[in-house]
Scaffold this active site. Structure first.
Site, short mmCIF file in Angstrom:
data_model
loop_
_atom_site.label_atom_id
_atom_site.label_comp_id
_atom_site.label_asym_id
_atom_site.label_seq_id
_atom_site.Cartn_x
_atom_site.Cartn_y
_atom_site.Cartn_z
N ASP A 157 0.02 -7.53 1.91
CA ASP A 157 0.50 -6.16 1.80
C ASP A 157 2.03 -6.16 1.84
O ASP A 157 2.64 -5.91 2.87
CB ASP A 157 -0.10 -5.34 2.95
CG ASP A 157 0.09 -3.85 2.78
OD1 ASP A 157 0.64 -3.44 1.74
OD2 ASP A 157 -0.32 -3.10 3.69
N HIS A 169 0.82 -1.22 0.00
CA HIS A 169 0.00 0.00 0.00
C HIS A 169 0.85 1.26 0.00
O HIS A 169 0.34 2.34 -0.27
CB HIS A 169 -1.03 -0.01 1.14
CG HIS A 169 -0.51 0.41 2.48
ND1 HIS A 169 -0.17 -0.49 3.45
CD2 HIS A 169 -0.29 1.64 3.00
CE1 HIS A 169 0.23 0.17 4.53
NE2 HIS A 169 0.17 1.46 4.26
N GLN A 216 0.43 5.80 11.40
CA GLN A 216 0.59 6.31 10.03
C GLN A 216 2.02 6.80 9.80
O GLN A 216 2.56 7.54 10.64
CB GLN A 216 -0.41 7.45 9.77
CG GLN A 216 -1.74 7.01 9.21
CD GLN A 216 -2.42 5.95 10.05
OE1 GLN A 216 -2.46 6.05 11.25
NE2 GLN A 216 -2.94 4.92 9.41
N GLY A 217 2.61 6.38 8.71
CA GLY A 217 4.00 6.74 8.40
C GLY A 217 4.97 5.61 8.75
O GLY A 217 6.10 5.59 8.28
N ASP A 218 4.52 4.69 9.61
CA ASP A 218 5.35 3.53 9.95
C ASP A 218 5.17 2.40 8.96
O ASP A 218 5.95 1.44 8.93
CB ASP A 218 5.00 3.00 11.35
CG ASP A 218 5.39 3.97 12.45
OD1 ASP A 218 6.48 4.56 12.34
OD2 ASP A 218 4.61 4.13 13.42
N SER A 219 4.12 2.48 8.17
CA SER A 219 3.81 1.43 7.20
C SER A 219 5.03 1.02 6.39
O SER A 219 5.87 1.84 6.03
CB SER A 219 2.76 1.92 6.20
OG SER A 219 1.50 1.76 6.77
N1 ARG Z 1 -1.22 2.13 7.22
C1 ARG Z 1 -0.42 2.92 8.09
C2 ARG Z 1 0.63 3.68 7.28
O1 ARG Z 1 0.39 3.96 6.15
C3 ARG Z 1 0.14 2.15 9.25
C4 ARG Z 1 -0.96 1.82 10.16
C5 ARG Z 1 -0.54 1.04 11.30
N2 ARG Z 1 -1.56 1.23 12.29
C6 ARG Z 1 -1.56 0.67 13.45
N3 ARG Z 1 -2.49 0.95 14.27
N4 ARG Z 1 -0.60 -0.17 13.79
O2 ARG Z 1 1.63 4.16 7.78
#
Ligand code: ARG
Length: 296
Positions: free
Chosen positions: A144, A97, A233-236
């Site tokens: 993913d 993603h 968000q940003g850790d993905s």
């Molecule tokens: N999708 C998120 C990103 O784009 C990471 C989400 C992780 N969320 C969580 N609650 N662990 O960075």
């Protein structure tokens, strides 16, 4: 960058979920465009939500850690949009993603940098090709995973180790794992750190994850986290790992979660121990090629 802001969240039909979704959609686009990092009005105070609950990492602690940056001339801290990890000298593992719809030219990767704005740290590489898992479908969170083939090898840096495919020895529920990244540290007032952060999170059973996420796929996912300790968000795309007998094994890739650090809503990770994840890579010619690069 083309990280879709609505991709990563879970669409759960509760009012809290809807509020969180609306807020996170916007937080997501802030990460994506890497400009405004102010909280939208819709952002609700969600107590406990504060890499959420983590600490700063020292320089060189994770030499195989990678940051994905949108190409540009601005501060790298503002251009970072996802994490990744070096899995061979020319391949960086990340989340699909993070790079859907993204062309290799639009991204650069720095490996071994801890402070994003410090351009002297790490090795900066262009990307030659991007391949997402053939089973990864937008709007469906499983599989993913993506691989970035670097234009030039990274030198003098050991890749992170992968668990043996088809094993679960490193996934015992209750064991502690670590997740690192430059993602949001505070869901009340979104804030993106310059220095890499990390937090220890307990691994959960598949049953516990299914209870929270109906779309959870236990063949290819693993869950971890507890209230106020989570990725965000940003850790993905970044790694969830364990150190065993002095070796670091990456057991997960940050994928999704409902909110961040909220009670009863752990983080969901692509499980790198999954045999199915690697076997199904052979379903596309591109995937086959990357499999060869990875020698898996
Ligand atoms: N999708 C998120 C990103 O784009 C990471 C989400 C992780 N969320 C969580 N609650 N662990 O960075």
């Amino acid at each position: 960058m083309s990280v879709s802001p609505t991709r990563h969240r879970l669409r759960r039909i509760t009012s809290a979920g809807l509020v969180a979704s609306a807020a996170l959609a916007l937080v997501g686009s802030a990460v994506t465009t890497a400009t405004a990092q102010t909280a939208p009005d819709e952002e609700r105070a969600r107590p406990g939500a504060k890499i959420i609950g983590g600490v700063e990492q020292s320089n060189g602690a994770h030499p195989w850690m990678a940051a994905l940056l949108s190409k540009g001339s601005g501060n790298p801290a503002d251009r970072q949009f996802c994490g990744g990890s070096l899995v061979s000298d020319t391949v960086v593992l990340t989340a699909a993603h993070c790079v859907t719809g993204t062309k290799p030219k639009q991204v650069e990767v720095t490996v071994g940098r801890t402070v994003l704005s410090d351009k002297r740290q790490g090795q900066l590489r262009n990307v030659r090709s991007i391949v997402s898992h053939p089973r990864y479908v937008k709007g469906n969170e499983a599989y993913d995973l993506a691989l970035l083939e670097l234009a030039k090898p990274v030198t003098g840096t050991a890749a992170v180790k992968m668990p043996t495919a088809g094993t679960d020895a490193l996934l015992r529920p209750g064991a502690q794992a670590t997740v690192i990244g430059w993602g949001n540290t505070d869901t009340e007032v979104p804030s993106f750190p310059d220095r890499l952060r990390g937090v220890n999170v307990p691994l959960l059973s598949h049953a516990e994850c299914t209870a929270t996420y109906p779309g959870y796929n236990k063949a290819v996912n693993v869950c971890a986290g507890v209230e106020s300790k989570d990725s965000c968000q940003g850790d993905s795309g970044g790694p969830l790992f364990r150190k065993v007998a002095g070796r670091t094994y990456q057991i997960g890739i940050v994928s999704y979660g409902e909110g961040c650090g909220e009670q009863g809503a752990p983080g969901v990770y692509t499980s790198t121990s999954s045999k199915k994840l690697w076997d199904t890579l052979a379903e596309s010619p591109e995937g086959k090629r990357m499999k060869q690069l990875l020698r898996r």
